[in-house]
Design a protein around this motif. Structure first.
Motif, mmCIF file in Angstrom:
data_model
loop_
_atom_site.group_PDB
_atom_site.id
_atom_site.type_symbol
_atom_site.label_atom_id
_atom_site.label_comp_id
_atom_site.label_asym_id
_atom_site.label_seq_id
_atom_site.Cartn_x
_atom_site.Cartn_y
_atom_site.Cartn_z
ATOM 1 N N UNK A 69 92.834 33.474 32.876
ATOM 2 C CA UNK A 69 92.674 33.755 31.449
ATOM 3 C C UNK A 69 91.261 33.515 30.974
ATOM 4 N N UNK A 70 91.077 33.601 29.682
ATOM 5 C CA UNK A 70 89.735 33.465 29.121
ATOM 6 C C UNK A 70 89.350 32.004 28.930
ATOM 7 N N UNK A 71 88.059 31.767 29.051
ATOM 8 C CA UNK A 71 87.505 30.426 28.828
ATOM 9 C C UNK A 71 87.415 30.151 27.322
ATOM 10 N N UNK A 72 87.078 28.931 26.994
ATOM 11 C CA UNK A 72 86.911 28.537 25.592
ATOM 12 C C UNK A 72 85.888 29.418 24.889
ATOM 13 N N UNK A 73 84.884 29.877 25.638
ATOM 14 C CA UNK A 73 83.837 30.719 25.041
ATOM 15 C C UNK A 73 84.240 32.187 24.938
ATOM 16 N N UNK A 74 85.463 32.528 25.379
ATOM 17 C CA UNK A 74 85.952 33.893 25.295
ATOM 18 C C UNK A 74 85.683 34.744 26.512
ATOM 19 N N UNK B 208 84.594 22.713 37.088
ATOM 20 C CA UNK B 208 84.207 23.758 36.143
ATOM 21 C C UNK B 208 85.382 24.209 35.289
ATOM 22 N N UNK B 209 86.526 24.494 35.927
ATOM 23 C CA UNK B 209 87.664 25.026 35.173
ATOM 24 C C UNK B 209 88.248 23.987 34.219
ATOM 25 N N UNK B 210 88.229 22.725 34.605
ATOM 26 C CA UNK B 210 88.682 21.675 33.697
ATOM 27 C C UNK B 210 87.815 21.637 32.432
ATOM 28 N N UNK B 211 86.572 22.015 32.592
ATOM 29 C CA UNK B 211 85.642 21.981 31.467
ATOM 30 C C UNK B 211 85.730 23.231 30.605
ATOM 31 N N UNK B 212 85.930 24.421 31.225
ATOM 32 C CA UNK B 212 85.787 25.669 30.463
ATOM 33 C C UNK B 212 87.106 26.267 29.979
ATOM 34 N N UNK B 213 88.241 25.916 30.605
ATOM 35 C CA UNK B 213 89.505 26.519 30.198
ATOM 36 C C UNK B 213 90.147 25.743 29.048
ATOM 37 N N UNK B 214 90.807 26.442 28.132
ATOM 38 C CA UNK B 214 91.556 25.744 27.078
ATOM 39 C C UNK B 214 92.643 24.875 27.701
ATOM 40 N N UNK C 171 78.848 15.684 39.596
ATOM 41 C CA UNK C 171 79.071 17.087 39.914
ATOM 42 C C UNK C 171 77.758 17.838 39.807
ATOM 43 N N UNK C 172 77.458 18.644 40.796
ATOM 44 C CA UNK C 172 76.272 19.478 40.735
ATOM 45 C C UNK C 172 76.640 20.818 40.133
ATOM 46 N N UNK C 173 75.874 21.222 39.152
ATOM 47 C CA UNK C 173 76.114 22.524 38.530
ATOM 48 C C UNK C 173 75.004 23.466 38.969
ATOM 49 N N UNK C 174 75.378 24.467 39.742
ATOM 50 C CA UNK C 174 74.385 25.395 40.249
ATOM 51 C C UNK C 174 74.780 26.789 39.805
ATOM 52 N N UNK C 175 73.882 27.453 39.126
ATOM 53 C CA UNK C 175 74.119 28.816 38.676
ATOM 54 C C UNK C 175 73.372 29.756 39.597
#
Length: 348
Positions: free
Chosen positions: A144-149, A108-114, A1-5
């Motif tokens: 909803x909110x990510x793990x980081x809030x 991304x969502x699989x990684x950041x969402x609870x 997966x490429x992560x591009x910000x």
């Protein structure tokens, strides 16, 4: 997966009513209430703060720039527009990709969402649909909110979709309304009936899509009403029956919002109810209603019917505090407005 910000800077202009709209003979809406609803939306838009929203954009490089620019501009405009409900300094992460590469959002969502926010499998359903309808499926979400809030918003659109499409132009604004709603309720949406949750988002989204001129607004609003006509969840007789719509709202009071909020009626009939509220009371009182609903979160539990005995009165109390009438007294007024809108739609 490429992560591009991608941190994109876009200046979003607030479009006003065109000079042609101000002239007599401009396209008219169904009623003075409908006209005021549009005027009050433009007031909300122009009420926007000049704050710089705290939004970070994670954008798939495969998404064409015309869409990414629009998404960023729309997010920033809407974040400024909703400062009465959500502080724009609160962090938000936005994920955007072409439908043809929905995997970017999925990963991304699989990684950041609870994990609890993914339990129903909704993200897998969207991923499957994106694979099957890669050139036609588009949408978004505020899960909803990510793990980081941080608040999370996602948007996906096929590369090749017309940027003039009213459905597409309403989408990002619609989803930001859910971000604002979740902020008021600290994540839980249980206090909101289905027509409230989706109706407010749809009214705002379609108003945003038609903000440039009265003719654009009429076209966008009729596109939304066409969605309801296409589904035809009612008989021809029910369609123009105020009693049918009044009973529809009464039945909606005990809906299980965890299961049945995706019906077109909740989106479109709800949008017409909010058109009535914005046109009758103005955006300040509508905002007051949403804020008052925060007190209904605990009585509404998880939003399932087992909480109806405490949730229905709590929702009604919020409505009465904001508008001075009960929900049961408002339903006939909503119903009459909906029938008037549907008659206008077909020029009957």
């Amino acid at each position: 997966m490429r992560k591009v910000l991608a941190i994109l800077v876009v200046t979003a202009s607030l479009l006003t009513t065109s000079g042609a709209d101000a002239k007599s003979g401009a396209a008219s809406l169904a009623s003075p209430t409908s006209e005021r609803a549009r005027t009050n939306f433009l007031s909300l838009l122009h009420h926007s703060s000049k704050a710089t929203p705290n939004a970070t954009f994670f954008i798939d490089p495969l998404l064409r720039k015309v869409y990414s620019d629009q998404i960023v501009a729309d997010i920033r405009t809407n974040a400024r527009m909703w400062t009465d409900l959500r502080d724009p300094s609160k962090p938000m992460d936005v994920y955007a990709a072409p439908t043809q590469h929905f995997q970017f959002i999925y990963d991304h969502l699989k990684r950041v969402l609870p994990a609890r926010q993914l339990e129903s499998g909704w993200l897998d359903v969207k991923a499957e649909r994106a694979r099957k309808e890669s050139t036609g499926f588009f949408g978004g979400g505020a899960p909803g909110d990510a793990i980081n809030g941080n608040a999370v918003l996602m948007v996906y659109v096929p590369n090749g979709r017309s940027t003039n499409d009213d459905h597409w132009n309403s989408l990002t604004s619609h989803e930001y309304v859910h971000i604002a709603q979740r902020s008021v309720f600290n994540g839980s949406m249980a206090a909101m009936q289905c027509w409230v949750r989706e109706g407010q988002a749809n009214f705002i989204g379609w108003s945003y899509a038609g903000r440039a001129s009265k003719s654009n607004y009429v076209h966008a609003w009729k596109s939304q009403l066409q969605d309801l006509e296409n589904e035809r969840p009612y008989s021809p007789r029910q369609r123009l029956s105020t009693k049918y719509w009044e009973n529809w709202f009464i039945t909606n009071e005990t809906q299980d919002i965890t299961k049945v909020c995706d019906a077109t009626e909740n989106y479109v009939a709800g949008a017409m109810a909010f058109q009535y509220l914005y046109g009758t009371y103005g955006y300040e009182k509508v905002n007051t209603f949403i804020l008052e609903l925060a007190a209904a979160v605990a009585p509404c539990g998880d939003g399932t019917p087992k909480y109806s005995n405490t949730c229905v009165p709590a929702r009604n109390s919020a409505f009465e505090k904001a508008f001075g009438i009960s929900l049961r007294d408002a339903y006939p007024r909503f119903a009459a407005h909906i029938v008037r809108e549907l008659k206008w739609f077909t020029n009957k």
